[in-house]
Design an enzyme around this catalytic site. Structure first.
Site, PDB file in Angstrom:
ATOM      1  N   GLY A 206       0.806  -1.271   0.016  1.00 27.56           N
ATOM      2  CA  GLY A 206       0.198  -0.080   0.194  1.00 27.56           C
ATOM      3  C   GLY A 206       1.007   1.183   0.046  1.00 27.56           C
ATOM      4  O   GLY A 206       1.801   1.074  -0.551  1.00 27.56           O
ATOM      5  N   THR A 208       3.123   4.343   1.137  1.00 29.26           N
ATOM      6  CA  THR A 208       4.411   4.448   2.123  1.00 29.26           C
ATOM      7  C   THR A 208       4.121   4.853   3.498  1.00 29.26           C
ATOM      8  O   THR A 208       4.628   4.359   4.374  1.00 29.26           O
ATOM      9  CB  THR A 208       5.430   5.347   1.347  1.00 29.26           C
ATOM     10  N   CYS A 262       2.395   0.344  -8.944  1.00 31.45           N
ATOM     11  CA  CYS A 262       3.530   0.673  -8.021  1.00 31.45           C
ATOM     12  C   CYS A 262       4.891   0.660  -8.881  1.00 31.45           C
ATOM     13  O   CYS A 262       6.020   1.441  -8.580  1.00 31.45           O
ATOM     14  CB  CYS A 262       4.012  -0.154  -6.979  1.00 31.45           C
ATOM     15  N   GLU A 353       4.226  10.282  -6.008  1.00 33.46           N
ATOM     16  CA  GLU A 353       3.710   9.287  -6.572  1.00 33.46           C
ATOM     17  C   GLU A 353       2.282   9.764  -7.018  1.00 33.46           C
ATOM     18  O   GLU A 353       1.408   9.929  -6.006  1.00 33.46           O
ATOM     19  CB  GLU A 353       3.510   7.976  -5.752  1.00 33.46           C
TER      20      GLU A 353
END
Ligand code: TXE
Length: 452
Positions: A206, A208, A262, A353
């Site tokens: 999931g 960070t 990811c 991200e």
């Protein structure tokens, strides 16, 4: 108590799913403790055959699982079929482990010294919404193979395939309580996996931010944890690369699963001498990327997972320098067109991200500059290097601080090879030949052979 699951391609509610409380988690863990003892006591071949039967059940229901994923996650049907098949392959691969968890015999004086790979007991697996089936299998298959029981929490947004896989486990003959899927919130169910004394290892995939807090809580209980977290991976294109091939492959490297990956190569670094030429090649490739109804066989990208996530992704583009965009449907569903933005290394779009179909492009001057820019991120999960020079491919792949790199391709995940991140992208590795061992503790036993 329940929560509503929504089809992201239409915005329509499709199912109510139970929201478990702590008592329900505790009951599942208590059943898992009992089931695990019996499971670990079975002959290795019996465990191997049980996992193969589970894999066969997944294969037989592959189309059903794929259709569920299309409805729940908006994945294109071709991707969802691949994901369902992958789950079965992962189970088949790790079904070899029970018979191959081989310890060592170490030469010592006065006796026999051997090591055993002992299962932890119950493993808690916390799964995100971006690849609900595959990410779950990377943990549950090797964990079960190593003799553990598993409690698994899917993401609130995408529980449907995990629930069905849990049913198929039972239907295929896995013992009651050995593999339990528990739906609910991260702060209740996920957190209980972390705090429950009988859950002896946690696997978390999931964000960070949550991963760090899960690891900190596990540390207080000396509980091992594997973390697969975010990424901001670089796709580095050198002037000597096959530019046509690299440009054609770029949309898939970042827009696959609508960028909710990811491993997405969300930073494109292009050598300055071919920068303009490469963008000229990229623009038609982005325009040709097919975004639309995930049920269509030829769709390459579906919607984002939720309205809230679409707002987050859009907020990155609002103040960015957009170079060009692809097309996306309008109307119901959480659609977002593939977007290419130009940036400087310190910009928010170049550092954070986004987890959406947004590609950030930056030029570089030479090999050293490319390596410096590629490493100019908190993350270190994946990356690609495009060059026709073997030496440069080797040098740069060794210098980029990422766990999973590919030269002249965008490959990241093969269940036969290790997967995982450096830096803020994670801790530990999944998949590959050693994954089952990661779900065991080594025990060393010395048997004295002195005569009485
Ligand atoms: O993740 P969370 P979210 C990144 C991506 C995305 C952002 C937020 O950038 O936009 O994270 O996504 C459970 N204790 N990634 O909010 O909250 C939660 O229920 C225990 C990248 O979905 O980290 C879910 O099952 N568990 C990533 C899972 O953790 C908790 C994939 C992930 O949720 C918990 C997903 C807690 N306190 C998001 N809080 C990747 N790299 O693949 C939540 N959870």
């Amino acid at each position: 108590m329940s929560f509503t699951v929504v089809n992201p391609a239409t915005g329509v509610a499709i199912r109510e799913v139970a929201r478990a409380d702590v008592a329900l988690v505790d009951e599942a863990v208590a059943r898992a403790v009992i089931a695990q003892r019996a499971w670990a006591g079975l002959a290795p071949l019996a465990r191997a055959e049980a996992l193969r039967a589970f894999a066969r059940a997944i294969e037989q229901h592959g189309e059903e699982l794929a259709r569920l994923e299309v409805a729940n996650s908006g994945h294109p049907i071709s991707s969802a079929r691949w994901e369902a098949a992958h789950v079965a392959q992962v189970l088949n691969y790790y079904s070899g482990s029970p018979e191959r968890l081989i310890g060592q015999q170490i030469p010592v004086a006065g006796g026999l010294d051997v090591t055993f790979h002992e299962p932890y007991g119950v493993v808690g697996v916390i799964v995100p919404w971006n690849f609900p089936m595959t990410i779950a299998s990377w943990a549950f298959a090797p964990a079960l193979a190593a003799g553990n029981a598993v409690v698994l929490k899917p993401a609130e947004l995408t529980p449907l395939t995990a629930l069905r896989i849990g049913e198929l486990a039972l239907e295929s003959g896995l013992p009651e309580g050995l593999f339990t899927v528990i739906t609910g919130s991260g702060s209740v169910v996920g957190q209980r996996f972390v705090s429950h004394p009988d859950v002896r290892k946690v696997v978390f995939t999931g964000s960070t931010e949550v991963g760090v807090s899960v690891a900190a809580d596990c540390a207080r209980l000396l509980k091992p944890v594997t973390l697969e977290l975010g990424g901001k991976s670089a796709n580095i294109v050198f002037a000597d690369a096959d530019l046509e091939k690299a440009a054609a492959a770029t949309p898939g490297s970042v827009f696959d699963n609508a960028g909710q990956d990811c491993c997405a190569r969300s930073r494109l670094l292009v050598q300055r001498s071919v920068y303009d030429r490469f963008l000229e090649l990229l623009e038609p490739a982005v325009a040709a990327w097919r975004v639309g109804d995930p049920e269509r066989e030829d769709t390459e990208m579906g919607p984002l997972i939720s309205a809230a996530h679409r707002d987050t992704v859009a907020s990155f583009v609002d103040d960015a320098r957009v170079a060009f965009r692809g097309a996306a449907p309008t109307g119901d569903g959480f659609w977002f067109a593939p977007t290419v933005v130009l940036a400087d290394p310190g910009d928010r779009v170049a550092q954070q991200e986004i987890f959406g179909p947004v590609l950030t492009v930056m030029p570089f001057d030479d090999e050293a500059d490319a390596i410096r820019l590629a490493n100019d991120t908190a993350f270190g999960l994946a990356g690609s290097i495009w060059t026709e020079s073997l030496g440069r491919g080797i040098r740069v792949s060794r210098a980029v601080r990422s766990g999973v790199l590919s030269v002249n391709s965008h490959s990241s995940v093969r269940y036969t090879t290790p997967f995982g991140g450096m830096k803020a992208s994670g801790l530990g590795r999944e998949l590959g030949p050693d994954a089952s061992e990661h779900f065991t503790e080594t025990k060393n036993v010395f048997y004295a052979t002195d005569a009485p």
